[in-house]
Design an enzyme around this catalytic site. Structure first.
Site, short mmCIF file in Angstrom:
data_model
loop_
_atom_site.label_atom_id
_atom_site.label_comp_id
_atom_site.label_asym_id
_atom_site.label_seq_id
_atom_site.Cartn_x
_atom_site.Cartn_y
_atom_site.Cartn_z
N SER B 74 0.83 -1.21 0.00
CA SER B 74 0.00 0.00 0.00
C SER B 74 0.86 1.26 0.00
O SER B 74 0.57 2.22 -0.71
CB SER B 74 -0.94 0.01 1.21
OG SER B 74 -1.90 -1.02 1.08
N GLN B 182 1.09 -9.39 -6.05
CA GLN B 182 0.67 -10.78 -6.25
C GLN B 182 1.57 -11.53 -7.23
O GLN B 182 1.50 -12.75 -7.31
CB GLN B 182 -0.78 -10.84 -6.75
CG GLN B 182 -1.80 -10.29 -5.76
CD GLN B 182 -1.95 -11.17 -4.53
OE1 GLN B 182 -1.65 -12.36 -4.53
NE2 GLN B 182 -2.44 -10.58 -3.44
N SER B 202 5.35 -6.50 -1.77
CA SER B 202 5.15 -6.66 -0.33
C SER B 202 5.73 -7.98 0.15
O SER B 202 5.65 -8.99 -0.56
CB SER B 202 3.64 -6.61 -0.06
OG SER B 202 3.42 -6.78 1.32
N GLY B 203 6.28 -7.99 1.34
CA GLY B 203 6.95 -9.18 1.85
C GLY B 203 6.03 -10.28 2.32
O GLY B 203 6.32 -11.46 2.16
N THR B 240 13.63 4.76 11.13
CA THR B 240 14.68 3.76 11.29
C THR B 240 14.32 2.51 10.50
O THR B 240 13.19 2.03 10.56
CB THR B 240 14.85 3.41 12.79
OG1 THR B 240 15.22 4.61 13.47
CG2 THR B 240 15.91 2.34 13.00
N CYS B 327 -20.59 -9.52 2.10
CA CYS B 327 -20.44 -9.76 3.53
C CYS B 327 -18.97 -9.79 3.94
O CYS B 327 -18.63 -9.47 5.05
CB CYS B 327 -21.10 -11.06 3.93
SG CYS B 327 -22.87 -10.87 4.03
#
Lengths: 143, 395
Positions: B74, B182, B202-203, B240, B327
């Protein structure tokens, strides 16, 4: 979002699932577009609900609220049945996540719609209309 | 708790592998120094970050100086899009091209930019979930500053024609960003060959911990900080360094590159098993493209069934998967990805996504295939929608 154990119990083994042939009252609320449809079947003798069954297309909460609502009205006179509120359904399930509260509204409305159908079949139009008039606070009901 | 036996939601997140955990632990327990510090354990941490940067760069065909560590996908998406949007706006270029089924990290950022006066063209993804390059070409304008199109879709696994999109953008001097969150766990990516200017990953989708990722930004494109403060990441991303997780990310990407070819072969076989089981049932739909796809991510819709109930029933059997029903999306609308494919709401509510990892076994898939048809039948038997569908069929 976490369901209570009670919700999961009713979801895993719902009570009173099915249909009643020649039911005295049938009510269907919700719509497929929103992902919830509840259909309630009532057998009524002398204004007493002697049997009740339901079919529900919907999420876990929709199935659990249908199941517990049938428990709560079975064997009860219509005067009691019509006192069923969505709040009582939520309490009986030990609570529902906020985004699922509409499912309890749907359960209350399904019961009322089934009773209204029974009234209509017995020429009690005024009582039926009075019941259905309250059905306007659900964002999905009635298309 | 912890009763899930079979985890088939690896597109949501993955477990941290032993190999990755072992690689990162020394940087939590021993070399825990601040990489900006001058003493030994600080230097050790600093060297670890440098080595990780080199490794990550190498694995996607980039140079170390083009890698910026982030908190995840993100942040990378937000950072890339906002940077290029601001630079475009300064030159009077306020048009962006994207696709209709991007991850929300991209879509919501674009929607925010629209409120600020940007115009966004969302390319259709058609029935098979793939953008068409000719439609991209037609959408390009003289004021187009950025094209941002995901590499592989998170819900249906379809792979986009990234190299072609990159070439078109390069020709037209438009920056091309791709959300490859992905794709990176399953595909070998080369940012140079594929003409990618910016890429976020992303990891935690490839067995590293949550909270770490990276943004690749081609040399020559100037990044503007989102987070101001210290001089980390060449002064462009303060805070950091998340040293242990950065080490983990490099280790996880290395491991994925080593194992993905074989894993993809296994996943193809598993996906076929699921497909054969599911498609025997009446009124089911395979969502996506049979060919251009991440082999281990499959998505189906079951008419007359609601997705959350399906997930809960699977959960009762110890199987974790995901759905695009309203939902589970937290709104009244089902997944925007499935709607972008042209599915009607009723059908989109009944979707199921199965996503595999390196650790998925054939036994797990067999177990899924043995319980799934019964669950569908059970839910349909109590569904008034299914009753209606089958009655209409008989008419």
């Amino acid at each position: 979002m976490v369901y209570s154990e009670k919700v999961m119990e009713h979801f895993a083994s719902p009570h009173n699932v099915g249909e009643i042939e020649n039911a005295d009252g049938v009510g269907e609320v919700g719509n497929a577009k929103c992902g919830d449809i509840m259909k309630m079947y009532l057998k009524i003798d002398n204004d007493i609900v002697t049997d009740v069954k339901f079919k529900t297309f919907g999420c876990g909460a929709a199935i659990a609220t249908s199941s517990i609502a049938t428990d709560m009205i079975k064997g009860k006179p219509l005067s009691d049945v019509l006192q069923l509120t969505n709040k009582a359904v939520v309490e009986a399930l030990d609570g529902l996540p906020a985004v699922k509260l509409h499912c309890s509204v749907l359960a209350e409305q399904a019961v009322k719609a089934a009773v209204a159908d029974y009234y209509k079949k017995h020429g009690r139009e005024a009582e039926a209309e009075a019941l259905l008039a309250g059905c306007d606070d659900c964002e999905c009901c009635g298309q | 708790m912890f009763h899930t036996k079979i985890y088939l939601d690896n597109a949501a997140t993955t477990k941290v592998s032993d190999r990755v955990l072992n690689a990162m632990l020394p940087y939590l327990k021993e070399a825990y120094g601040n990489p900006s510090s001058i003493y030994t354990i600080g230097r050790e941490a600093s060297i670890a970050v440098t080595n990780a940067r080199t490794k990550c760069a190498e694995l996607i065909g980039a140079k170390p100086a083009e890698i910026y560590f982030t908190s995840g996908g993100s942040e990378g998406d937000n950072w890339a899009i906002r940077t290029i949007a601001a630079q475009g706006a300064a030159k009077g270029k306020k048009h962006i091209i994207s696709s209709a089924f991007e991850h929300h990290a991209v879509l919501r950022t674009l929607q925010d930019l629209e409120k600020q006066g940007f115009e966004v063209t969302y390319l259709p993804v058609h029935e098979n979930g793939i953008v068409r390059v000719e439609e991209l070409k037609a959408a390009i304008r003289s004021d187009t500053a950025l094209v941002t199109i995901m590499y592989a879709n998170n819900e249906i696994g379809t792979i986009q024609p990234i190299a072609e999109i990159g070439a078109i953008c390069r020709e037209n001097k438009i920056i091309f960003h791709t959300d490859a969150v992905q794709a990176v766990p399953h595909l070998h990516i080369d940012v140079v060959k594929e003409n990618i200017d910016m890429l976020s990953l992303s990891g935690h989708k490839l067995h590293a911990p949550k909270g770490v990722g990276l943004l690749y930004c081609r040399r020559g494109i100037k990044l503007t900080p989102l987070i101001f403060g210290g001089a980390q990441e060449r002064g462009l991303r303060a805070g950091t360094e998340n040293v242990a997780s950065i080490v983990a990310l490099a280790e996880a990407m290395t491991a994925a590159a080593e194992t993905m070819d074989e894993a993809n072969e296994r996943h193809k076989k598993y996906a076929k098993k699921i497909y054969d089981t599911v498609m025997k049932l009446p009124r089911v739909h395979f969502n996506g493209d049979l060919e251009h796809r991440i082999p281990g991510t499959v998505n189906f819709s079951f008419e007359g069934v609601e997705g959350e109930s399906l997930l809960l029933q699977l959960d009762l059997k110890g199987i974790a998967a995901s759905s695009g029903s309203a939902c589970t999306s937290g709104s009244l609308d089902p997944s925007h990805v499935l709607l972008a494919l042209g599915l009607v709401h009723e059908v989109a509510h009944g979707s199921l996504r199965i996503s595999m990892s390196e650790y998925t076994t054939e036994e797990e898939i067999d177990e899924l295939c043995s319980v799934l048809p019964g669950i569908i039948e059970k839910l349909r038997s109590m569904s008034p929608l299914w009753e209606r569908i089958t009655k209409e069929e008989k008419k």
